[in-house]
Design an enzyme around this catalytic site. Structure first.
Site, short mmCIF file in Angstrom:
data_model
loop_
_atom_site.label_atom_id
_atom_site.label_comp_id
_atom_site.label_asym_id
_atom_site.label_seq_id
_atom_site.Cartn_x
_atom_site.Cartn_y
_atom_site.Cartn_z
CE LYS A 119 -1.74 2.90 2.60
NZ LYS A 119 -1.63 4.10 1.74
CD GLU A 156 14.08 1.42 8.05
OE1 GLU A 156 14.67 2.48 8.37
OE2 GLU A 156 14.57 0.29 8.20
CB CYS A 169 13.54 9.84 6.29
SG CYS A 169 14.56 8.83 5.22
CD GLU A 178 10.50 13.66 10.12
OE1 GLU A 178 9.38 13.21 10.45
OE2 GLU A 178 11.29 13.02 9.43
P1 NAD Z 1 2.76 8.77 7.11
O1 NAD Z 1 3.13 8.06 8.36
O2 NAD Z 1 1.70 9.82 7.18
O3 NAD Z 1 2.26 7.74 6.00
C1 NAD Z 1 3.06 6.68 5.56
C2 NAD Z 1 2.17 5.58 5.01
O4 NAD Z 1 1.39 5.04 6.07
C3 NAD Z 1 1.18 6.05 3.95
O5 NAD Z 1 1.06 5.03 2.97
C4 NAD Z 1 -0.12 6.15 4.74
O6 NAD Z 1 -1.28 6.01 3.95
C5 NAD Z 1 0.03 4.97 5.68
N1 NAD Z 1 -0.81 5.01 6.89
C6 NAD Z 1 -1.24 6.08 7.60
N2 NAD Z 1 -1.99 5.67 8.65
C7 NAD Z 1 -2.01 4.32 8.61
C8 NAD Z 1 -2.64 3.31 9.42
N3 NAD Z 1 -3.37 3.62 10.48
N4 NAD Z 1 -2.45 2.02 9.08
C9 NAD Z 1 -1.70 1.69 8.01
N5 NAD Z 1 -1.12 2.59 7.19
C10 NAD Z 1 -1.27 3.89 7.50
O7 NAD Z 1 4.11 9.35 6.52
P2 NAD Z 1 4.29 10.25 5.24
O8 NAD Z 1 3.80 11.62 5.56
O9 NAD Z 1 3.75 9.55 4.04
O10 NAD Z 1 5.90 10.25 5.10
C11 NAD Z 1 6.72 11.13 5.77
C12 NAD Z 1 7.40 10.44 6.95
O11 NAD Z 1 8.11 9.29 6.49
C13 NAD Z 1 8.44 11.32 7.60
O12 NAD Z 1 8.31 11.23 8.99
C14 NAD Z 1 9.75 10.69 7.14
O13 NAD Z 1 10.84 10.93 8.00
C15 NAD Z 1 9.40 9.26 7.07
N6 NAD Z 1 10.34 8.52 6.21
C16 NAD Z 1 11.24 7.67 6.79
C17 NAD Z 1 12.17 6.98 6.00
C18 NAD Z 1 13.19 6.07 6.60
O14 NAD Z 1 13.88 5.38 5.85
N7 NAD Z 1 13.35 6.01 7.92
C19 NAD Z 1 12.13 7.16 4.62
C20 NAD Z 1 11.19 8.01 4.06
C21 NAD Z 1 10.29 8.68 4.87
#
Ligand code: NAD
Length: 489
Positions: free
Chosen positions: A173, A248, A282, A383
């Site tokens: 997803k 992650e 990230c 962040e």
């Molecule tokens: P997010 O947590 O809002 O969403 C990430 C994913 O989770 C999306 O696909 C979203 O639809 C899904 N999601 C949201 N709620 C959910 C639930 N209850 N159950 C299952 N899935 C759910 O994050 P974002 O805004 O898309 O991305 C930004 C974040 O990602 C930042 O905090 C960034 O640091 C982090 N990030 C981390 C890495 C890493 O390698 N550590 C890499 C890229 C991004």
């Protein structure tokens, strides 16, 4: 158009939901895609379960699984331009950056493609000629893969490649904001010969389309990349069925600059560290921690250069960075900056949307530098995930390490110094999963990636990344079976 991929078929969302995807650079409509509900995701989980329990994939020789990944890498090279354009339209990122992403993705597929056949297992020394023991690696089962919008296909393939190499089936997803390259990638996997049901794709919002991947008893492993708050929800959901979990999460990454660094190099990297992809990385070096005697000159130079960064859309060849992903995300960044200023930060540049009339339809935000932020303040703790650099100062090496480690995150960081011994000492003491010395942001598929502390657990990439998707089984054989006579009767 049917764009959920379930059991080897392209299908529509059962409830008929659709979502508009708009380009963040100008708000233009890119496409409408299916919006899955939990019911669709459950169907995808059932298909992945069937493919794992009764399909050929888990028992396919590892070298053949690896070859499929190698073929997929070749197909991606063939279609790289189509993929890069799709990625840029969804994310608003510059086409040149999307092209880099596609070549990184092909490298990741090749890395795991080659590694697949290397999971040889091992013989255990039992200390006896009467028995034989060995350790084998087996796939975990059905994997739920949930990914964010900043590097949509790269983040997905960091999970898909090791999951497939190890013989798992999966449901992906992707972020609801950036679905297109995931759709294209499912087509490539099918073209490369992946059996139906091994790879499944659902699109839509996290709490509806995503949640079953962390809750459903038929999912064995959930691997999530995204924000800390969502990661906590996913870990809590997964606890009920004791799934294997890999997280992650975010970072609040320190970039430590000593006054013995090469000035020009350190300034240049400090800019790239935080303003690449408008800070939506990230591992962004969003916390500059600079030695006190360099502070004034260094920050003045950063401000001068930040003000010259050219913003623009994905196909503007003069642009150096692009928009934020959505109106909501830009508002979040604006709130973050306002709070920082209320808490005493000094705004040195940016802090607002650009005036350029050509950029008014996109979600742009100027590169921003906040000086004099205090440890423990919101600006240092949270962040922003936007183009915002905060500046702190330190006196000596111990002070630098203490400040850089003073965060509940632990994803990545940089150290700039020309003193080689100091560079190693500081790198060793930083509680962050990746440390770059006199560099920032390079990534290698053969080196592990992952966070300390609340930046997550589990590793991606590198040999450990493949191990995350395997179970380890001990098989012990008695070579001289016969009655044991433990009991006299
Ligand atoms: P997010 O947590 O809002 O969403 C990430 C994913 O989770 C999306 O696909 C979203 O639809 C899904 N999601 C949201 N709620 C959910 C639930 N209850 N159950 C299952 N899935 C759910 O994050 P974002 O805004 O898309 O991305 C930004 C974040 O990602 C930042 O905090 C960034 O640091 C982090 N990030 C981390 C890495 C890493 O390698 N550590 C890499 C890229 C991004």
């Amino acid at each position: 158009m049917a764009d959920l991929y379930i059991g080897g078929e392209w299908v529509d969302a059962r409830a008929g939901g659709r979502r508009e995807i708009r380009c963040p650079a100008d708000g233009s409509l890119v496409a409408e895609v299916a919006e899955a509900t939990a019911e669709d995701t459950e169907a995808a989980i059932a298909a992945a379960r069937r493919a794992f329990d009764t399909g050929p994939w888990p028992a396919t020789p590892a070298a053949e699984r690896g070859n499929l990944l190698l073929r997929t890498a070749d197909l991606l090279d063939r279609d790289a331009e189509e993929f890069a354009r799709a990625e840029s339209l969804d994310t608003g990122k510059r086409l040149v950056e999307s092209r880099y992403d596609m070549s990184d993705i092909a490298a990741c597929l090749r890395y795991f493609g080659k590694l697949a056949g290397n999971e040889a297992g091992r013989v255990v020394d039992t200390g006896s000629a009467d028995s034989f023991s060995r350790i084998v690696h087996e796939p975990v089962g059905v994997c739920g893969l949930i990914t964010p919008w900043n590097y949509p296909l790269l983040q997905a393939v960091w999970k898909i490649a090791p999951a497939l190499a190890a013989g798992n089936t999966f449901v992906l997803k992707p972020s609801e904001l950036t679905p297109h390259t995931a759709i294209l990638f499912m087509r490539l996997l099918a073209e490369a010969g992946l059996p139906g049901g091994v790879a499944n794709l659902v699109l839509g919002a996290g709490p509806t389309a995503g949640a079953p991947l962390s809750k459903h008893p038929d999912v064995d492993l959930v691997s999530f990349t995204g924000g800390l708050a969502t990661g906590r929800v996913i870990a809590a959901n997964a606890a009920a069925t004791v799934k294997k979990v890999a997280l992650e999460l975010g970072g609040k990454n320190p970039n430590v600059v000593f006054a013995d660094a090469d000035f020009e190099t350190a300034v240049d990297y400090a800019l790239t560290a935080v303003f690449l992809h408008s800070g939506q990385v990230c591992s962004a070096g969003a916390r500059l921690i600079v030695q006190r005697e360099w502070h004034d000159e260094f920050v003045d130079e950063l401000v001068r250069r930040a003000e010259r960064i050219r913003l623009g859309g994905p196909f503007d060849e003069n642009a150096e960075t692009g928009p934020l992903i959505s109106a909501a995300h830009r508002e979040k960044v604006e709130r973050y900056v306002a709070t920082a200023i209320e808490e005493g930060a000094v705004l040195r540049t940016g802090g607002k949307r650009p005036d350029d009339p050509a950029l008014q339809d996109g979600f742009y935000y100027l590169p921003t530098i906040l000086d004099n932020v205090q440890q423990g303040s919101t600006a240092v703790v949270e962040e922003s995930f936007g183009p915002v650099l905060t500046v702190e100062t330190f006196t000596d090496e111990d002070d630098a390490v203490r400040i850089a480690n003073d965060t509940h995150y632990g994803l990545a960081g940089g150290v700039f110094t020309q003193d080689a011994a100091r560079a190693q000492r500081v790198a060793n003491r930083l509680r962050h999963g990746t440390v770059w010395i006199n560099d920032y942001h390079p990534y290698l598929p053969q080196a592990e990636w992952g966070g300390y502390k609340q930046s997550g657990f589990g590793r991606e990439l590198g040999p450990t990344g493949l191990a995350e998707y395997t179970e380890v089984k001990h098989i012990h054989q008695n070579l001289k079976p016969g009655p044991q006579h433990w009991f006299s009767g």
